[in-house]
Write an enzyme that holds these catalytic residues in place. Structure first.
Site, short mmCIF file in Angstrom:
data_model
loop_
_atom_site.label_atom_id
_atom_site.label_comp_id
_atom_site.label_asym_id
_atom_site.label_seq_id
_atom_site.Cartn_x
_atom_site.Cartn_y
_atom_site.Cartn_z
N SER A 114 0.84 -1.20 0.00
CA SER A 114 0.00 0.00 0.00
C SER A 114 0.87 1.24 0.00
CB SER A 114 -0.89 0.01 1.24
OG SER A 114 -1.52 1.27 1.41
N TYR B 63 -1.39 -0.14 10.70
CA TYR B 63 -1.46 -0.54 9.30
C TYR B 63 -0.21 -0.11 8.54
CZ TYR B 63 -3.20 -0.92 4.49
OH TYR B 63 -3.35 -1.25 3.17
#
Length: 373
Positions: free
Chosen positions: A196, A224
């Protein structure tokens, strides 16, 4: 550099991203949101695939989102696809649905489901054992499954690890290492990590992978982004450790900002805002293009070999527009990457020389699963 500084690396231990790195990271995130459709406008949707009839592909987290589209498109292109999922019943229902939709268009899809729960390292080790026991080749491992529990309080897996770090980094890392025997049999083969752009705002402290020391305040964004940066760092060391002759390439990619089940975890007011900007957000079909490109493009091995020969410090990284990209400045921190590598192997119960042993055809003992048998 003085002798005192050189001999005392702890004195200069980095504790967080610098503010300039932090600003550049968030610029990358918002830049991807705003401009991904423009930069990827040259791509067809769905992405045309080359012949993949000879490929066997494992796709984790393939009952929804990007993984679901990836598995379906690979199967329809002729690959043998293994859906590695927690809910095998849901996977079987999907397989039946896809078979019915495909009926009359060619041979039945070559697709199956196997149980894999990334919140359990025992499950990961058992899955790898079961697959390796087939003694067949594995050509593509797609570590797609991931979580982003936006706004939620810190949670830990049954193994005692922060949930983002386990699902997004620790479990895929263990799976990648344990499946090396099958990947080597399938050479040339690929390990594809769906990463990501959020890694750009991540920071990893190898001494505090669970973010529990208090030196950093935990948030879901911290959990995350740290897990995604850790994945790139681990992959970069694995990239360096795999000799060219193994034929196993490892890379990370950004799928772009995609409308997936992550939105379920958003607070209600953010779900409303998320729904207001559909133009900027990729669908799952658009979001899986960089994964499919990384898994099937015939020039990927040549690109991987070029970076290996140039002693590039990070693993290949493919952007959401299916072009080579350079991950964040912090991902180039080779000292931290080596410490992340060592800490990760410790956390997943593997010896530090696990990769070297597996390359030589030796067995390794894992603390998880039933490997001692």
């Amino acid at each position: 550099m003085s002798e005192e500084t050189a001999s005392s690396p702890s004195l200069t231990k980095k504790k967080s991203l610098g503010w300039m790195e932090w600003m550049r990271g968030w610029s990358s995130v918002f830049g991807e949101i705003l401009f991904q459709r423009i930069t990827a406008s040259h791509l067809q949707n769905p992405l045309p695939l080359p012949p993949v009839n000879d490929l066997t592909c494992i796709v984790t987290g393939s009952t929804s989102g990007i993984g679901r589209e990836t598995a379906r498109q690979l199967a329809e292109a002729g690959a043998h696809v293994v859906m590695a999922v927690r809910n095998t019943k849901a996977a079987q229902e999907l397989i039946q649905q896809w078979q019915n939709e495909w009926s009359g268009r060619g041979l039945p899809l070559n697709i199956e489901a196997m149980e894999l729960d990334l919140l359990s390292l025992d499950s990961v080790a058992r899955f790898a054992d079961a697959w390796n026991a087939r003694l067949g080749p594995l050509h593509v491992l797609i570590n797609n499954a991931g979580i982003f529990a936006m706004g939620e309080a810190q949670k830990f897996s049954e193994d005692g690890y922060e949930q983002h770090m386990q699902v997004n980094h620790l479990a895929p890392s263990l799976l990648s290492v344990l499946l090396l025997p099958s990947l080597i049999r399938g050479s040339p083969s690929r390990v594809i990590n769906v990463n990501s752009v959020m890694h750009s705002v991540g920071f990893v402290d190898p001494d505090d992978m669970n973010v529990v020391s208090g030196s950093r305040k935990y948030s879901s964004v911290v959990g995350y982004s740290s897990s995604k940066l850790a994945q790139i760092m681990f992959s970069s060391v694995l990239f360096k450790k795999l000799p060219l002759e193994t034929g196993v390439s490892v890379m990370c990619l950004s799928p772009g900002v995609v409308l997936t089940n992550v939105a379920r975890d958003l607070p209600r007011f953010l779900q409303f805002l998320y729904a207001l900007i559909p133009y900027f957000i990729f669908s799952s079909q658009e979001g899986c293009r960089s994964t499919l490109f990384s898994a099937t493009d015939p020039q990927i091995p040549e690109y991987w070999e070029t970076l290996k020969n140039d002693d590039w410090p990070v693993c290949p990284f493919i952007s959401q527009d299916c072009r080579p990209a350079n991950p964040s400045e912090e991902s180039h921190n080779t000292e931290t990457a080596q410490r992340v590598w060592e800490k990760t192997l410790e956390m997943v119960g593997l010896p530090l020389d696990a990769v070297e042993k597996l390359i030589e055809g030796e067995k390794v003992q894992c603390r998880y699963g039933a490997q001692e048998e």
